[in-house]
Structure formats: C-alpha cells, structure tokens
Design an enzyme around this catalytic site. Structure first.
Site, mmCIF file in Angstrom:
data_model
loop_
_atom_site.group_PDB
_atom_site.id
_atom_site.type_symbol
_atom_site.label_atom_id
_atom_site.label_comp_id
_atom_site.label_asym_id
_atom_site.label_seq_id
_atom_site.Cartn_x
_atom_site.Cartn_y
_atom_site.Cartn_z
ATOM 1 N N GLY A 11 10.543 -6.783 -0.748
ATOM 2 C CA GLY A 11 11.574 -7.449 -0.091
ATOM 3 C C GLY A 11 11.124 -8.711 0.593
ATOM 4 N N MET A 92 10.565 -8.057 -11.502
ATOM 5 C CA MET A 92 9.910 -7.493 -12.389
ATOM 6 C C MET A 92 9.891 -7.784 -13.877
ATOM 7 S SD MET A 92 7.324 -8.108 -10.753
ATOM 8 C CE MET A 92 6.145 -7.893 -10.984
ATOM 9 N N ILE A 95 13.899 -13.238 -17.519
ATOM 10 C CA ILE A 95 15.476 -13.770 -17.763
ATOM 11 C C ILE A 95 15.255 -14.146 -18.803
ATOM 12 C CG2 ILE A 95 16.788 -15.894 -16.409
ATOM 13 C CD1 ILE A 95 15.858 -13.125 -15.029
ATOM 14 N N HIS A 111 5.909 -16.882 -8.022
ATOM 15 C CA HIS A 111 4.551 -16.250 -9.046
ATOM 16 C C HIS A 111 3.234 -16.027 -7.475
ATOM 17 C CE1 HIS A 111 2.643 -14.838 -11.982
ATOM 18 N NE2 HIS A 111 1.381 -15.347 -11.996
HETATM 19 C C1 GAR Z 1 5.374 -10.569 -4.634
HETATM 20 O O1 GAR Z 1 3.796 -11.322 -4.486
HETATM 21 C C2 GAR Z 1 5.718 -11.830 -5.474
HETATM 22 O O2 GAR Z 1 5.162 -12.870 -6.126
HETATM 23 C C3 GAR Z 1 5.349 -11.358 -7.052
HETATM 24 O O3 GAR Z 1 6.181 -10.032 -6.624
HETATM 25 C C4 GAR Z 1 5.582 -9.867 -5.024
HETATM 26 C C5 GAR Z 1 6.714 -9.534 -4.078
HETATM 27 O O4 GAR Z 1 6.703 -9.126 -2.973
HETATM 28 N N1 GAR Z 1 5.934 -12.119 -8.280
HETATM 29 C C6 GAR Z 1 5.839 -11.043 -9.600
HETATM 30 O O5 GAR Z 1 4.437 -10.945 -9.329
HETATM 31 C C7 GAR Z 1 6.564 -11.992 -10.760
HETATM 32 N N2 GAR Z 1 5.720 -11.805 -11.623
HETATM 33 P P1 GAR Z 1 8.105 -8.834 -1.895
HETATM 34 O O6 GAR Z 1 9.057 -7.982 -3.047
HETATM 35 O O7 GAR Z 1 7.600 -8.315 -0.971
HETATM 36 O O8 GAR Z 1 8.969 -10.142 -2.043
#
Ligand code: GAR
Length: 206
Positions: A11, A92, A95, A111
């Site tokens: 988050g 993850m 949609i 991303h």
């Molecule tokens: C982020 O780095 C986001 O870019 C990635 O998950 C992380 C979530 O971090 N998203 C993906 O890899 C989607 N394919 P957070 O929970 O600390 O915001």
C-alpha cells in the site's frame, strides 16, 4: 473526483496518494474506499490509519483474475461508494469485462516498468534479467489485456550495475509515488483525453 483504490500489497502507492490529498497537493480528489483481495494486506491497515473506509473482498474462484460473483461484489462496493475512478495500486488480478463495462475508461493502473516492456509480474526482475539500463513506471488506462491499455504517463528510472531486485524496485517505487498523484490531478482537472491508443494532456483551464 471520488476515487477507490484496489490493492493486494503493502500500500505504499495508496499512502503516497493519501498524503498528497492530506497535504492539499492533490486537489478535488476524495479517497472513497480501499478494497483488497488479500485479508491481511498492508494496504488495508494503511487505509485504516488514514481513516479511509476499507474492506477485504475475497476472490476464491480464480487465482489471477476478477470474474463472476466476486467481480459483482467489487462493482457493487465501488458503486455504493460513489466511485468515479478505480485506481489499481498493486492489485494483482486481471480486470475483466463486467467491471470494465461498469467503469468505462475509468479504471487506471500503475505498472513498475516502461510498458510495453516487461508486462505481468515482477517487472523489475524482468528488467534486471534482460539487462536494460533504463526502466521505470507507467500509469495507463486498463483494458482487457495484460497491462496493454492506453498510456497516460511514464517516468524513467536508471538501472545501476550493483542493483538487486529490491534496490531497483525501491527506486521505481519512488517514481511511482510521484507519478500517480500527478496523473490523478490531471484526471480530476479533466485534462486527459483519449483518442484510440493515444492519450493527450490538454492545457489547464483558466
Ligand atoms: C507497485 O510497485 C506496482 O507498480 C506493482 O505492485 C507494487 C505495489 O506496491 N504493480 C504490479 O506489479 C502490477 N502488475 P504498493 O502496494 O506498495 O503500492
């Protein structure tokens, strides 16, 4: 503009957005709701700290997508919260059609790579393994594909010779935390226009 944030992880992007709202740097944006498919996800704890309504909605029927009755439950919760934009922040799951139809051109994702390079998961590991010297992050509209929707904004991040997956992801996340609030401000100000695959940032109004 009322946004709802969906996440499965720690988050930090939610926190960056919530801090930008709290500091008055992100104007005319309210965080209506946080939803997670992971019961003990950090994003739910962070939402509580910021006093944002939040809920865990389990998705038991699929591993990697949001479809069927759980998809309906997400749509109902998002509608009940008066959501204008659905903001994916480390959610993850893919949609699918019903939710895309419920929020047409109103779902965005961040991303951790310069799309179309390294879609999917663990993109910073993909970047290291490939040997690129520059990677970054991308904010894009969500469509039915895997990280394929129209790109709104990107930020570049250098790859250092001594990077580990963790150090590179941390550097990418620093840029994510700057980029996502900036894009949300553009959307709140009605400045992002879509034409086919391309998006355009129109000048700010008077
Ligand atoms: C982020 O780095 C986001 O870019 C990635 O998950 C992380 C979530 O971090 N998203 C993906 O890899 C989607 N394919 P957070 O929970 O600390 O915001």
């Amino acid at each position: 503009m009322r946004i709802s944030v969906l996440g499965s992880g720690t988050g930090t992007n939610f926190v960056a957005i919530a801090q930008a709202v709290a500091r008055g740097e992100l104007r005319n944006v309210d965080i209506a709701l946080v939803l997670s498919d992971i019961e003990n996800a950090g994003i739910l704890a962070r939402a509580q700290e910021f006093g944002v309504p939040c809920a865990y909605i389990p998705v038991t029927n699929f591993k990697t997508k949001l479809e069927g009755p759980p998809e309906q439950a997400y749509i109902e919760a998002l509608r009940a919260a008066g959501t204008d934009y659905v903001v994916l922040a480390g959610f993850m799951r893919m949609i699918k059609r019903e939710m895309l139809a419920a929020f047409p051109q109103r779902i965005i994702n961040i991303h951790p790579a310069l799309l179309p390079a390294f879609p999917g998961i663990h993109s910073w590991e993909q970047a290291l393994a490939y040997g690129v010297k520059i990677t970054g992050c991308t904010v894009h509209f969500v469509d039915e594909g895997m990280d394929t929707g129209p790109i709104i904004a990107q930020a570049a991040v250098p790859v250092h010779d001594d990077d580990t997956p963790a150090s590179l992801h941390a550097r990418i996340q620093q840029e994510e935390h700057r980029l996502y609030p900036r894009v949300l401000q553009w959307l709140a100000d009605g400045r992002v226009h879509i034409q086919g695959r391309r998006t355009f940032l129109v000048p700010p109004g008077p």
